[in-house]
Design an enzyme around this catalytic site. Structure first.
Site, mmCIF file in Angstrom:
data_model
loop_
_atom_site.group_PDB
_atom_site.id
_atom_site.type_symbol
_atom_site.label_atom_id
_atom_site.label_comp_id
_atom_site.label_asym_id
_atom_site.label_seq_id
_atom_site.Cartn_x
_atom_site.Cartn_y
_atom_site.Cartn_z
ATOM 1 N N ARG A 118 0.813 -1.227 0.000
ATOM 2 C CA ARG A 118 0.000 0.000 0.000
ATOM 3 C C ARG A 118 0.847 1.278 0.000
ATOM 4 O O ARG A 118 0.375 2.336 0.393
ATOM 5 C CB ARG A 118 -0.984 0.005 1.171
ATOM 6 C CG ARG A 118 -1.980 -1.143 1.122
ATOM 7 C CD ARG A 118 -3.034 -1.005 2.203
ATOM 8 N NE ARG A 118 -3.992 -2.102 2.116
ATOM 9 C CZ ARG A 118 -3.883 -3.261 2.777
ATOM 10 N NH1 ARG A 118 -2.843 -3.459 3.572
ATOM 11 N NH2 ARG A 118 -4.794 -4.195 2.645
ATOM 12 N N LYS A 140 1.509 11.233 -10.286
ATOM 13 C CA LYS A 140 0.599 10.392 -11.065
ATOM 14 C C LYS A 140 1.342 9.145 -11.510
ATOM 15 O O LYS A 140 2.463 9.217 -12.000
ATOM 16 C CB LYS A 140 0.100 11.136 -12.304
ATOM 17 C CG LYS A 140 -1.236 11.831 -12.139
ATOM 18 C CD LYS A 140 -1.739 12.277 -13.501
ATOM 19 C CE LYS A 140 -3.083 12.944 -13.407
ATOM 20 N NZ LYS A 140 -3.571 13.361 -14.737
ATOM 21 N N GLU A 182 5.262 18.864 -24.277
ATOM 22 C CA GLU A 182 4.786 19.122 -22.915
ATOM 23 C C GLU A 182 5.272 20.478 -22.406
ATOM 24 O O GLU A 182 4.587 21.133 -21.625
ATOM 25 C CB GLU A 182 5.240 18.010 -21.971
ATOM 26 C CG GLU A 182 4.540 16.678 -22.188
ATOM 27 C CD GLU A 182 3.092 16.686 -21.721
ATOM 28 O OE1 GLU A 182 2.669 17.668 -21.060
ATOM 29 O OE2 GLU A 182 2.366 15.718 -22.014
ATOM 30 N N LYS A 224 3.940 22.813 -13.568
ATOM 31 C CA LYS A 224 3.305 21.604 -13.047
ATOM 32 C C LYS A 224 3.321 21.593 -11.533
ATOM 33 O O LYS A 224 2.351 21.158 -10.891
ATOM 34 C CB LYS A 224 3.985 20.349 -13.597
ATOM 35 C CG LYS A 224 3.258 19.075 -13.169
ATOM 36 C CD LYS A 224 3.575 17.885 -14.017
ATOM 37 C CE LYS A 224 2.641 16.721 -13.653
ATOM 38 N NZ LYS A 224 2.914 15.512 -14.445
ATOM 39 N N GLU A 234 -6.552 15.789 -8.811
ATOM 40 C CA GLU A 234 -7.261 16.135 -10.033
ATOM 41 C C GLU A 234 -8.746 16.388 -9.828
ATOM 42 O O GLU A 234 -9.602 15.831 -10.514
ATOM 43 C CB GLU A 234 -7.063 15.019 -11.085
ATOM 44 C CG GLU A 234 -7.221 15.494 -12.507
ATOM 45 C CD GLU A 234 -6.733 14.472 -13.520
ATOM 46 O OE1 GLU A 234 -5.819 14.810 -14.271
ATOM 47 O OE2 GLU A 234 -7.273 13.344 -13.556
ATOM 48 N N ARG A 238 -5.930 20.346 -11.709
ATOM 49 C CA ARG A 238 -4.908 19.499 -12.314
ATOM 50 C C ARG A 238 -5.315 19.028 -13.707
ATOM 51 O O ARG A 238 -4.464 18.673 -14.522
ATOM 52 C CB ARG A 238 -4.602 18.316 -11.407
ATOM 53 C CG ARG A 238 -3.410 17.496 -11.882
ATOM 54 C CD ARG A 238 -2.877 16.591 -10.808
ATOM 55 N NE ARG A 238 -1.763 15.802 -11.308
ATOM 56 C CZ ARG A 238 -0.907 15.132 -10.551
ATOM 57 N NH1 ARG A 238 -1.032 15.175 -9.244
ATOM 58 N NH2 ARG A 238 0.077 14.439 -11.067
ATOM 59 N N ASN A 242 -3.934 18.237 -18.793
ATOM 60 C CA ASN A 242 -4.321 17.310 -19.855
ATOM 61 C C ASN A 242 -4.633 18.027 -21.169
ATOM 62 O O ASN A 242 -5.210 17.424 -22.084
ATOM 63 C CB ASN A 242 -5.549 16.491 -19.426
ATOM 64 C CG ASN A 242 -5.200 15.475 -18.356
ATOM 65 O OD1 ASN A 242 -4.253 14.711 -18.490
ATOM 66 N ND2 ASN A 242 -5.956 15.486 -17.268
ATOM 67 N N HIS A 245 -4.318 16.184 -24.394
ATOM 68 C CA HIS A 245 -4.157 14.763 -24.105
ATOM 69 C C HIS A 245 -5.354 13.902 -24.505
ATOM 70 O O HIS A 245 -5.192 12.712 -24.757
ATOM 71 C CB HIS A 245 -3.870 14.553 -22.612
ATOM 72 C CG HIS A 245 -2.461 14.887 -22.231
ATOM 73 N ND1 HIS A 245 -1.919 16.135 -22.419
ATOM 74 C CD2 HIS A 245 -1.470 14.136 -21.673
ATOM 75 C CE1 HIS A 245 -0.670 16.143 -21.995
ATOM 76 N NE2 HIS A 245 -0.370 14.949 -21.537
ATOM 77 N N HIS A 249 -4.009 10.952 -26.487
ATOM 78 C CA HIS A 249 -4.035 9.561 -26.022
ATOM 79 C C HIS A 249 -4.786 8.668 -27.015
ATOM 80 O O HIS A 249 -4.407 7.506 -27.220
ATOM 81 C CB HIS A 249 -4.697 9.473 -24.650
ATOM 82 C CG HIS A 249 -3.810 9.917 -23.537
ATOM 83 N ND1 HIS A 249 -4.270 10.096 -22.250
ATOM 84 C CD2 HIS A 249 -2.491 10.222 -23.496
ATOM 85 C CE1 HIS A 249 -3.270 10.490 -21.472
ATOM 86 N NE2 HIS A 249 -2.192 10.580 -22.206
ATOM 87 N N HIS A 261 4.697 9.963 -27.538
ATOM 88 C CA HIS A 261 3.661 10.639 -26.763
ATOM 89 C C HIS A 261 3.628 12.134 -27.062
ATOM 90 O O HIS A 261 2.552 12.718 -27.266
ATOM 91 C CB HIS A 261 3.913 10.408 -25.269
ATOM 92 C CG HIS A 261 3.012 11.196 -24.375
ATOM 93 N ND1 HIS A 261 1.671 10.895 -24.198
ATOM 94 C CD2 HIS A 261 3.254 12.280 -23.587
ATOM 95 C CE1 HIS A 261 1.131 11.765 -23.355
ATOM 96 N NE2 HIS A 261 2.073 12.612 -22.966
#
Length: 357
Positions: A118, A140, A182, A224, A234, A238, A242, A245, A249, A261
């Site tokens: 965990r 993330k 980015e 960031k 998020e 946040r 994206n 994205h 994606h 990417h």
């Protein structure tokens, strides 16, 4: 850059940016760590070996864990293999993971660290522009499934991040350029000085040893850091990260992750700008600036590789969607990102068509 720069991600973690700083990974590990899982791409051992040497010199036991390159690393099977390796070596909560590699390695290693017992500490040592300014920062983590990218993951704040700009000397130019997508994204959503720097000298922006690229990297990390510190999980803020994205994606998935990417995100940003232009929030000058800035460093600004129907089917499964409603990030003017919910399919189709022109 006269010396290392430390960017604070709120009170979550620090990012050290500089040259010749690989050994700083050791000091970012919490006290009490006995052994470290060193996750790195297969066949990539130059910088991983340097980090391993620093860890061993500090008295730590290092378990070398090579993984497949690129998106092939981000699978449940690869993650399970790392869990097994940790189990065989009796990794406890006071042991740690160190990731040395690009964004796929930091995503995978962060996920493994988040899920083992965990949560155990992880330190990222990104070796690409993309990983330095995006994947390694903010906590993330994720792996892919056949249904989509990063659909399985967790938020797991790293103990620290070390960005050694000297490693970019061996980064293929195409990968360096892709990582700039980015960086440019940070300019459009928050820090227009990034755009000014790229426009003033695109050649310096793509040179691994230039002070311009160093400043761009630091500026994007600060963008960031500010966003993540305000919204770790998020809730909305946040989500602005994206930008580009949602379609990006989708492009990656329909092409079987054969496209970089950053290239896909560049295409996605042009799509988002076209969408904003058609909904009245992006004027003609800002739309044109997307193509000019991205194009100046060699990033793609057009796309004809997949049908609208195929891309829409993937976008509908995007993790930002809610209750079947597609949600995208668009601009309402420069550096003012907003959420666009449930856009008309005709508008989406028109924006997609504009990508081919």
């Amino acid at each position: 850059m006269s010396g290392p720069v430390t960017v604070h991600v709120g009170e979550l973690h620090d990012v050290v940016v500089g040259r010749g700083v690989l050994d700083r990974a050791v000091e970012m590990l919490p006290d009490g760590v006995r052994q470290v899982l060193l996750v790195r791409p297969e066949g990539f051992d130059r910088y991983a070996a340097a980090v391993a040497g620093a860890l061993e010199e500090a008295g730590l036991v290092v378990l070398d864990a090579p993984v497949p390159d690129a998106e092939a690393a981000k699978t449940a099977a690869v993650a399970a293999g790392l869990w097994s390796a940790m189990g065989e070596r009796a990794f406890t909560r006071t042991d740690a993971v160190v990731a040395v590699g690009g964004g796929t390695v930091t995503d995978l290693a962060g996920f493994v660290a988040a899920t083992w017992l965990r949560g155990v500490p992880v330190v990222h040592v990104p070796t690409t522009v993309l990983a330095m300014v995006d994947a390694a920062v903010g906590g993330k983590t994720g792996i892919n499934t056949p249904e989509g990218k990063n659909l399985v993951g967790a938020f797991h704040t790293p103990a620290g991040v070390v960005c050694d700009l000297d490693v970019l000397a061996t980064l293929p130019r195409a990968d360096l350029v892709a990582g700039l997508a980015e960086v440019v994204k940070g300019g459009f959503i928050a820090d227009p000085t990034i755009l000014d720097l790229v426009e003033a000298d695109p050649t310096a922006a793509t040179a691994w040893d230039s002070p311009v690229l160093a400043e761009l990297v630091v500026r994007k990390i600060r963008v960031k850091a500010e966003v993540v510190a305000a919204d770790l999980r998020e809730a909305f803020r946040r989500e602005i990260l994206n930008y580009g994205h949602t379609l990006g994606h989708a492009v990656e998935q329909v092409e079987g992750y054969r496209r970089r990417h950053g290239e896909a995100v560049a295409i996605g940003m042009v799509f988002a700008a076209e969408l904003g232009h058609r909904t009245g929030t992006v004027d003609a000058a800002l739309l044109a600036r997307h193509r000019s800035v991205l194009g100046s460093v060699g990033l793609p600004t057009t796309y004809e590789g997949a049908s609208f129907e195929d891309l829409l089917a993937v976008m509908a499964r995007d993790k930002k969607s809610r209750g079947g409603t597609l949600r995208l990030v668009v601009l309402d003017g420069l550096a003012n990102p907003v959420r666009l919910e449930g856009p008309d399919e005709k508008v989406l189709r028109a924006a997609h068509a504009a990508l081919a022109s």
